[in-house]
Design an enzyme around this catalytic site. Structure first.
Site, PDB file in Angstrom:
ATOM      1  NE  ARG A 122      97.100  39.822  27.452  1.00  0.00           N
ATOM      2  CZ  ARG A 122      97.503  39.458  26.227  1.00  0.00           C
ATOM      3  NH1 ARG A 122      96.692  38.758  25.471  1.00  0.00           N
ATOM      4  NH2 ARG A 122      98.679  39.789  25.769  1.00  0.00           N
ATOM      5  CE  LYS A 154     108.147  38.585  30.575  1.00  0.00           C
ATOM      6  NZ  LYS A 154     107.491  38.765  29.290  1.00  0.00           N
TER       7      LYS A 154
END
Length: 471
Positions: free
Chosen positions: A324, A250
């Site tokens: 996910r 990130k």
């Protein structure tokens, strides 16, 4: 805080509530110099000091106020007046409010005492602080006290764990807390370490965990009621304690906020505390796949192909789409091993939902009309709003892979929260009543108790209300 149905002769502290309409009716009874400063508008506070003590005039806004607005006003009042408030018996004057509005007001007073790290220094937690209110019977006041206390315990736990810095909530620390909570609240507690997860085939969860310095902790908490034929609610909460993004690193500018990537899990935790303390007549199975998403020589890599618990293979295109992955195994493990009437997963899942809704609502996806409507209605009622988005099959085309059954993101720069929901749908094993809540924009944000972004407690009251009224 104690709620008592009585009225003493004198009080040194009085809370007097007004809507704008009530103030117009009653302002003539008060000093005429007050009107320029107070009109009953929402969140207005006027402090009227006199010989006997202090009266706080508190504005609720229009008389058409919704119940949750009473909670909002009380929360703000509790935060802003902390230094002035005294831990003494306090008279509450508000002839016009309903029992439910009174309950919401008291709830707000207690939730407003939260700051990080939580301690009970606020005057409202002092044993000498009582609210005297004659308009509600003592029996009802006792029931309100029980509900409000249980809810605040859940919400405060949710906010405290979300706000903790990464080094104070590594998987071992959080797991020990859950183990002790299970003992205290009479929950069944099961945890699978890395070795056990390998045996069970929880490959999607393990792919994220393999880079971690900490052992896996795929955790299951069960609350059982003694009520016969009770409904069972399945909850799965994304529990990434800190998300670096893994090898798909990130941007470092806001990475410190990634301690908030367990917002789905903390919402589930808060609701579980509420249900178990209230002994609600439902069964709950909660799965929290606990891990961090770290960078190490063992971390999973873009292009890896992983086999999930249900046998489907996943091509990893981006290691920052890790939520996910762990939810996929959480959902299919739940669907294959437990019989649940409804199945809900919550996750701080995508930047896409934040860009779409900001901090106004969570994104909702469901394969069941009845559950979808119930969630929207409950969200409106608790002011933890949700907005429904489509699960059309056309989105499935975007997660087809050349080397596996699915890929974990589409490479298109659009609709990632829908792509993620469509991905998760492949792991619910045809459960007929499933909903996915992407709460990335609402779990962590601007709050009255902190200078920086912090935990909002989103999801606790939504789930608590849903569970309590699901029959």
């Amino acid at each position: 805080m104690e709620l008592i149905n009585k009225k003493n002769k004198t009080y040194t502290q009085v809370f007097q509530l007004f809507t704008e309409e009530e103030w117009t009716k009653k302002e003539g009874k008060f000093n005429k110099n007050i009107s320029p400063f107070f009109t009953g508008k929402k969140n207005e506070v006027f402090i009227n000091a006199h010989e006997e003590g202090v009266t706080y005039f508190i504005g609720l806004g229009k008389s058409t106020l919704q119940n949750f607005e009473a909670q909002q006003v009380a929360q703000k009042f509790s935060q802003s007046q902390k230094k002035n408030l005294q831990p003494v018996p306090t008279l509450l004057l508000a002839d016009f409010i309903t029992d439910k509005q009174f309950e919401e007001f008291v709830k707000g007073l207690l939730i407003g005492t939260y700051n990080y790290p939580f301690d009970k220094t606020h005057p409202f937690w002092n044993a000498k602080f009582e609210i005297h209110f004659e308009n509600v019977s003592q029996k009802k006041l006792n029931a309100i006290t029980e509900r409000v206390t249980a809810l605040c315990n859940g919400q405060i736990a949710c906010q405290d764990w979300l706000n903790k810095p990464a080094n104070l909530k590594n998987p071992d620390i959080f797991n020990l807390y859950l183990k002790n909570l299970a003992k205290k609240n009479d929950l069944k507690y099961t945890v699978f370490n890395r070795k056990k997860c390998e045996e069970l085939g929880l490959g999607a969860y393990l792919s994220v965990n393999q880079g971690s310095a900490y052992d896996a902790a795929f955790t299951i908490l069960e609350y059982k009621t003694s009520v016969k034929n009770a409904k069972t609610i399945g909850l799965v909460g994304k529990c990434v304690l800190f998300d670096t993004g893994g090898v798909s690193l990130k941007n470092p500018d806001n990475m410190h906020y990634m301690k908030s990537d367990m917002g789905g899990a903390t919402a589930v935790l808060g609701a579980l505390i509420y249900a178990s303390e209230m002994q609600l007549p439902v069964n709950i199975v909660a799965i929290l796949p606990i891990t961090d998403n770290a960078i190490s020589e063992k971390a999973f890599l873009p292009s890896d192909v992983i086999t999930a618990y249900n046998g489907k293979t996943i091509e990893v295109l981006n290691t920052d789409a890790e939520g996910r992955m762990i939810l996929a195994d959480g959902l299919s493990y739940m669907a294959k091993n437990f019989k649940t009437d409804i199945l809900i997963d919550l996750a701080t899942l995508t930047g896409s939902s934040v860009r779409m809704f900001g901090d106004t609502c969570g994104a909702l996806f469901s394969n069941n009309e009845e559950l979808k409507n119930l969630l929207i209605k409950t969200g409106d009622k608790t002011n933890q709003r949700l907005w429904n988005l489509p699960l059309w099959d056309i989105w499935k085309d975007d997660i087809q892979s050349d080397v596996a059954d699915l890929k974990n993101i589409s490479m298109k720069p659009i609709g990632d929260c829908i792509i993620a929901a469509k991905f998760l749908e492949q792991f619910i094993e045809n459960h007929p009543k499933w909903a996915h809540l992407d709460i990335a924009g609402v779990a962590f944000g601007s709050v009255g108790y902190a200078k920086e972004k912090a935990a909002t407690g989103f999801g606790v009251q939504l789930l608590a209300d849903l569970i309590e009224n699901y029959h």
